[in-house]
Design a protein around this motif. Structure first.
Motif, PDB file in Angstrom:
ATOM      1  N   ASP A   1       0.823  -1.203   0.000  1.00 54.06           N
ATOM      2  CA  ASP A   1       0.000   0.000   0.000  1.00 54.06           C
ATOM      3  C   ASP A   1       0.861   1.258   0.000  1.00 54.06           C
ATOM      4  OD1 ASP A   1      -2.273  -1.461  -0.077  1.00 54.06           O
ATOM      5  OD2 ASP A   1      -2.870  -1.123   2.008  1.00 54.06           O
ATOM      6  N   GLU A   2       1.927   1.260   0.806  1.00 50.92           N
ATOM      7  CA  GLU A   2       2.806   2.431   0.844  1.00 50.92           C
ATOM      8  C   GLU A   2       3.420   2.688  -0.528  1.00 50.92           C
ATOM      9  OE1 GLU A   2       4.268   1.955   5.514  1.00 50.92           O
ATOM     10  OE2 GLU A   2       5.410   1.052   3.874  1.00 50.92           O
ATOM     11  N   TYR A   3       3.898   1.631  -1.149  1.00 51.62           N
ATOM     12  CA  TYR A   3       4.524   1.772  -2.464  1.00 51.62           C
ATOM     13  C   TYR A   3       3.508   2.231  -3.506  1.00 51.62           C
ATOM     14  CZ  TYR A   3       6.869   0.571  -6.812  1.00 51.62           C
ATOM     15  OH  TYR A   3       7.412   0.617  -8.064  1.00 51.62           O
ATOM     16  N   ASP A   4       2.316   1.591  -3.524  1.00 47.88           N
ATOM     17  CA  ASP A   4       1.312   1.931  -4.533  1.00 47.88           C
ATOM     18  C   ASP A   4       0.846   3.379  -4.395  1.00 47.88           C
ATOM     19  OD1 ASP A   4       1.482  -0.578  -5.567  1.00 47.88           O
ATOM     20  OD2 ASP A   4      -0.352  -1.338  -4.635  1.00 47.88           O
ATOM     21  N   TRP A   5       0.678   3.850  -3.149  1.00 48.50           N
ATOM     22  CA  TRP A   5       0.213   5.229  -2.990  1.00 48.50           C
ATOM     23  C   TRP A   5       1.272   6.214  -3.447  1.00 48.50           C
ATOM     24  CZ3 TRP A   5       1.662   9.154   0.756  1.00 48.50           C
ATOM     25  CH2 TRP A   5       0.986  10.343   0.533  1.00 48.50           C
ATOM     26  N   LEU A   6       2.528   5.979  -3.096  1.00 54.23           N
ATOM     27  CA  LEU A   6       3.592   6.897  -3.515  1.00 54.23           C
ATOM     28  C   LEU A   6       3.739   6.916  -5.026  1.00 54.23           C
ATOM     29  CD1 LEU A   6       6.224   6.224  -0.720  1.00 54.23           C
ATOM     30  CD2 LEU A   6       4.994   8.349  -1.126  1.00 54.23           C
ATOM     31  N   GLU A   7       3.620   5.753  -5.662  1.00 55.94           N
ATOM     32  CA  GLU A   7       3.705   5.730  -7.125  1.00 55.94           C
ATOM     33  C   GLU A   7       2.515   6.452  -7.749  1.00 55.94           C
ATOM     34  OE1 GLU A   7       6.257   4.543  -9.198  1.00 55.94           O
ATOM     35  OE2 GLU A   7       7.188   4.760  -7.224  1.00 55.94           O
ATOM     36  N   THR A   8       1.347   6.353  -7.118  1.00 53.34           N
ATOM     37  CA  THR A   8       0.186   7.108  -7.595  1.00 53.34           C
ATOM     38  C   THR A   8       0.422   8.601  -7.469  1.00 53.34           C
ATOM     39  OG1 THR A   8      -1.265   5.308  -6.882  1.00 53.34           O
ATOM     40  CG2 THR A   8      -2.302   7.429  -7.345  1.00 53.34           C
ATOM     41  N   LEU A   9       1.029   9.016  -6.365  1.00 55.30           N
ATOM     42  CA  LEU A   9       1.350  10.427  -6.171  1.00 55.30           C
ATOM     43  C   LEU A   9       2.330  10.917  -7.231  1.00 55.30           C
ATOM     44  CD1 LEU A   9       1.280  13.043  -4.466  1.00 55.30           C
ATOM     45  CD2 LEU A   9       3.119  12.072  -3.074  1.00 55.30           C
ATOM     46  N   LEU A  10       3.307  10.072  -7.588  1.00 53.56           N
ATOM     47  CA  LEU A  10       4.350  10.502  -8.515  1.00 53.56           C
ATOM     48  C   LEU A  10       3.857  10.586  -9.959  1.00 53.56           C
ATOM     49  CD1 LEU A  10       7.606   8.832  -7.189  1.00 53.56           C
ATOM     50  CD2 LEU A  10       6.743  11.122  -6.848  1.00 53.56           C
ATOM     51  N   VAL A  11       2.627  10.226 -10.212  1.00 55.86           N
ATOM     52  CA  VAL A  11       2.055  10.469 -11.532  1.00 55.86           C
ATOM     53  C   VAL A  11       2.058  11.977 -11.820  1.00 55.86           C
ATOM     54  CG1 VAL A  11      -0.080  10.380 -12.877  1.00 55.86           C
ATOM     55  CG2 VAL A  11       0.670   8.381 -11.583  1.00 55.86           C
TER      56      VAL A  11
END
Length: 984
Positions: free
Chosen positions: A132-142
């Motif tokens: 979850d931590e990784y997926d949210w940060l990658e979503t933010l970096l869009v």
């Protein structure tokens, strides 16, 4: 993903934008790539430069604090717990589990810390994050570019104001909150899909069957879908175009196996790779850089009439594409054969982009074939306010389109494979969009009568800050106030409006003759005129001059007053893609006297606000600009002859010399004469030393020097007296700047700082002007300039690289920066350049004597036959402030060359000089050239006021096994001062 270093560098770049290498200085890019014919080739192409920098200031990673985070990591880098704790707190704030006093400020501080650490994590450290931590940060970096922009803006606010702006904090909070919402939606969708479609064991070959089925479905859609991308037209015998039938075929007959984007730093964006299951259909490019589109195609042996088609749409341009040159005939032809013939189907005014369809025909025996096409974003179309207020960067749909097919006869095509990707335009500089401002004229008088008159120039810039480039508008509407004449009718004061007569411009694009033009709409309601240009292309910066006229019976009379306001010089536009915007405009009120007399205006320009550093006189061979007293025409008729007397006060209270006055420019209209020149010295002010002869003005001044009077090094000038034949109404000794730097050249005073100490001379130079025997100014208010000397080395001199001159052509012709346009791996490319001061010379430091040259090249390119030499040239009289230097003086190339015993070369190891640990990136070598003796670079030489330049030439030998690459030579040959540590 960005690294911490790249983000810090991005922050520093904007603050130093005006000190960087000129955008149009080094106009070359070295692009090495695999050819279209199964062999390795190179290409050299031109580009418009960018101001990249190897930052030697406080923005480098090495300059950061050595503090440790609470988990014992330096600066928190590579610290997974710091990221996790920050993420946890951000989510608690977003979900209101935690309500701090200032939630917006808390999220700003947390997200900055989390971002800066997260981008330093390697794969092993990333694996320690929860899913979850990784997926949210990658979503933010869009939205990484937008995120960085807001973080940088908030940092700037804190640094300059000590606080943050609520609106900016809100914008950042919104991005973070939206990314969390998208993450939660994706997570819920995945959970629902897992419930509905539990995993089942599937035979291995079933995947293959599904893939083939999907492919057939996909190709049938392609055949029936977008006609522009998936149909080919062929001319019949009459020249008319007929649409070819598109028949889906088997993919493995001719497959696109690899597509990637390679930039000038050696970084690769892999879009498609046959060895990877996922494809990426979006790539990013900086607006001012070029990239190489690398394509690999596998085709079946002995397949007939094989074609590879690459289509680049409007919004992108093709800089170069390779021609078939392989003796193996793997690639038989390309259409069109030349870039000159590659043109967009759409014209934008007189501008027609270089893009469209490129088709390669392959030989039957071709199996593995690669193509490399150099691309750039079209800055003529993409140069409006798309980054203002941190709007999302524009996306060009189908920025690259590739398809493979074979052709059966004229009307049937068998489609095998296709691929397309969108391009995202990124850059933190291009923000303010087009800009209009009015220049305050020196001539503040209006002539009586009916004759059309101008009051000011309106300057157009494609971007407010520093970029001069082409621009296109579907419509551009400008509203202009009309001049108002204030006059007396008996005891009543009346106002009368003039009307617009016509418009002239330097480029001719805005011209409006007698208010009649086919592509212009014009209307006037008395107080204002509104003009709309249609289908307007402007090649760069421009000056627009409106001319006004009085109605019959309303002619201006002597002693009337005319006023004009630029408060309503406004403009709105519609860009090429239909988006609209507002052109930023400056605001200024001007007033003019109506007179037929001849007058002048005298304006002193001191150097107290922008002091001179003693480092700018690092050599006795150079002069420094000390200030100026300008003389400008300010009437409607020629003046009589004028006598000018300059008096210098260069001593401090204890009588010690602080400055040696070495030269004075006498302002004088072009072609007019300066005569009766006399000087006196400090040691003997009663003895008049004449300088015989009459001197005709060139470039708006006559230069008087100590040497002309036969004075020695220890003699100090006290006065210079000269007579100017006349001043014309339109004469101006002031050179208008393009940016906000203090500039004056035709009335400038030059000299040398003699004491290395901070000091201020309250009155350095005083000017008395007489017309005949009548003084223009009173004796108790003579114009004068002061001078502040700063022993601090905190000022900066921007350095750049221009073309070297050809010593075989009497120094009149410029050598190309790179001598080959096409070459194969194993060849040698000659580099010829000259290091210069790329900014206007009237800055705090205008010369250095301790340059360093940094050469940074991939490992596959070695340096041979290095030559360094000193030369002079590049005058600055009409150099307008743009980050570039205009060569309009004769270049004098010094001999002999700088000997190798007078400099050292330090080579950095690959690990030190490589900018990326990414295995897909190129590895670089870095060479630093330092000089053992002083070498001058910058303004001014002590004879003709040109600048000192440092020439550099070398051969770049490319290895036979060189991989595809795109190199920006602006990043490969850089310069800095060892003392000032300003890298460019």
């Amino acid at each position: 993903m960005k690294t911490t270093k790249s983000r810090i560098s991005a922050r520093g770049r904007e603050r130093k934008a005006r000190q960087k290498i000129g955008r149009k200085i080094l106009a070359s890019v070295l692009c090495a790539f695999l050819s279209v014919g199964n062999s390795t080739n190179l290409m050299v192409a031109a580009t418009e430069p960018d101001a990249e920098t190897i930052d030697g200031g406080d923005n480098t990673v090495e300059a950061q604090s050595d503090e440790m985070c609470v988990h014992g990591m330096p600066n928190g880098e590579h610290c997974v717990p710091c990221v996790q704790e920050g993420v946890r707190e951000i989510i608690e704030v977003l979900t209101e589990q935690k309500i701090p006093a200032n939630p917006l400020q808390t999220v700003y501080e947390d997200i900055e810390k989390v971002y800066d650490i997260y981008v330093t994590l390697d794969n092993e450290e990333l694996s320690q994050l929860t899913e979850d931590e990784y997926d949210w940060l990658e979503t933010l970096l869009v939205k990484e570019q937008e995120l960085i922009g807001l973080l940088d803006e908030l940092d700037r606010q804190v640094a300059e104001q000590g606080t943050t702006d609520h609106n900016t904090l809100s914008a950042l909070y919104q991005i973070v909150a939206e990314s969390y919402g998208v993450f939660m939606q994706n997570k819920e969708a995945q959970q629902e899909e897992q419930v509905q479609n539990p995993e089942e064991d599937v035979p291995a070959n079933q995947d293959i069957v599904q893939d083939e089925s999907a492919l057939k479905q996909d190709t049938s859609v392609l055949a029936e879908g977008k006609t522009e991308q998936n149909t080919e037209t062929t001319p019949d015998e009459t020249g008319n175009e007929e649409q070819a039938d598109m028949v889906p075929a088997e993919k493995n007959k001719m497959e696109i196996t690899s597509v990637s984007i390679k930039d000038s730093e050696g970084k690769i964006q892999t879009l498609k790779d046959k060895n990877q299951s996922e494809t990426n259909t979006v790539f990013s490019m900086k607006y001012d850089q070029q990239v190489t589109l690398h394509i690999e195609v596998e085709s079946e042996l002995n397949l007939k009439n094989k074609k590879v088609e690459i289509t680049i749409p409007d919004g992108m341009v093709v800089v170069e594409y390779p021609k078939p040159n392989s003796p193996t005939d793997f690639v038989q032809s390309v259409s069109p054969e030349s870039l000159d013939d590659l043109n967009s189907q759409q014209s934008y005014g007189s501008y027609r982009p270089k893009n469209g369809k490129i088709t390669y025909s392959l030989g039957d025996t071709a199996v593995n074939t690669s193509f490399n096409i150099i691309l750039a974003f079209d800055t003529t179309l993409w140069n409006k306010q798309w980054m203002t207020d941190y709007n999302p960067a524009p996306i060009i749909t189908d920025a690259i389109q590739i398809r493979t097919y074979s052709q059966d006869g004229e009307n049937q095509e068998n489609l095998y494979d296709s691929f397309s990707a969108d391009g995202t335009l990124t850059n933190e500089y291009l923000r303010k969009g087009p800009y209009l401002n009015t220049a305050e004229p020196k001539n503040k008088s209006v002539k009586p009568g009916k004759e059309a008159f101008k009051l000011t120039d309106i300057r157009y810039r494609p971007d407010q800050y520093e970029f001069s480039m082409g621009s296109y508008y579907k419509t551009f509407t400008m509203t202009i106030n009309m001049p108002i004449k204030t006059h007396k009718d008996g005891d009543i004061t009346k106002n009368t409006y003039a009307k617009l007569d016509h418009i002239e411009s330097d480029s001719k694009a805005w011209n409006l003759t007698e208010l009649d033009a086919s592509n212009v709409e014009y209307s006037q309601d008395g107080s204002q005129a509104t003009i709309t240009w249609k289908d307007l292309y402007i090649s760069g910066d421009d000056f627009i001059t409106p001319y006004f006229v009085w109605n019959d019976g309303d002619e201006a009379k002597e002693n009337d007053s005319v006023s004009w306001s630029s408060q309503v010089v406004q403009a709105e536009y519609t860009a090429w893609d239909g988006t609209s915007g507002t052109c930023i405009s400056s605001k200024k009120n001007l007033s003019f006297d109506v007179t037929s007399t001849g007058k002048i205006a005298i304006t002193p320009r001191s150097r107290t606000d922008k002091s001179i550093s003693y480092n700018s006189v690092a050599s006795n061979d150079s002069w420094s600009y000390l200030g100026s007293i300008d003389i400008d025409g300010n009437g409607t008729a020629d003046t009589r002859s004028m006598t000018l007397k300059y008096t210098y006060y260069a001593n401090n209270n204890d009588g010690k010399d602080l400055v040696d006055i070495t030269a004075q420019k006498i302002p004088c209209p072009e072609g007019e004469a300066v005569s009766d020149i006399n000087v006196t010295t400090v040691a003997d002010p009663q003895t008049v030393i004449p300088i015989s002869g009459e001197f005709i003005s060139k470039d708006g001044y006559v230069l008087v020097t100590k040497a002309m009077a036969g004075l020695g090094e220890d003699d100090r000038l006290k006065t210079i007296t000269a007579t100017v034949s006349k001043y014309t109404p339109d004469f101006s000794s002031y050179v208008y700047p393009r940016l906000g730097d203090m500039v004056s050249s035709r009335g400038a005073t030059f000299g040398k700082v003699l004491k290395d100490e901070t000091n201020t001379i309250s009155k350095l130079c005083e000017l008395e002007v007489k017309e005949g025997e009548v003084a223009i100014t009173k004796a108790d208010s003579l114009p004068n300039i002061s001078l502040k000397i700063d022993a601090n080395r905190g000022n900066e001199i921007p350095l750049g690289m221009v073309n070297a001159v050809d010593p075989k052509k009497d120094y009149k012709e410029k050598l190309p920066v790179l001598d080959k346009v096409l070459c194969t791996a194993g060849d040698e490319v000659q580099f010829n350049g000259a290091m210069i001061a790329s900014y206007y010379p009237y800055t705090g430091i205008s010369i250095i004597n301790d340059p360093e040259i940094i050469i940074r090249l991939p490992e596959k390119i070695s340096i041979e036959d290095l030559e360094l030499y000193q030369q002079t040239g590049s005058t600055a009289e009409y150099l307008l402030l743009e980050n570039s230097a205009i060569e309009n003086g004769d270049i004098k190339r010094g001999q002999p060359y700088i000997k190798d015993v007078d400099y050292t070369i330090t080579e950095k190891s690959n690990s030190e000089s490589s900018q990326s640990s990414d295995s897909d990136s190129l590895k670089f070598k870095e060479y630093i050239i330092s000089f053992k003796k002083p070498v001058n670079v910058g303004w001014f030489t002590n004879t003709d006021l040109t600048q000192y330049q440092l020439g550099i030439s070398f051969k770049m030998k490319i290895a036979k096994d060189a991989d595809a690459m795109t190199l920006d030579m602006r990043n490969c040959v850089l310069a800095r001062s060892k003392t000032i540590l300003q890298m460019l």
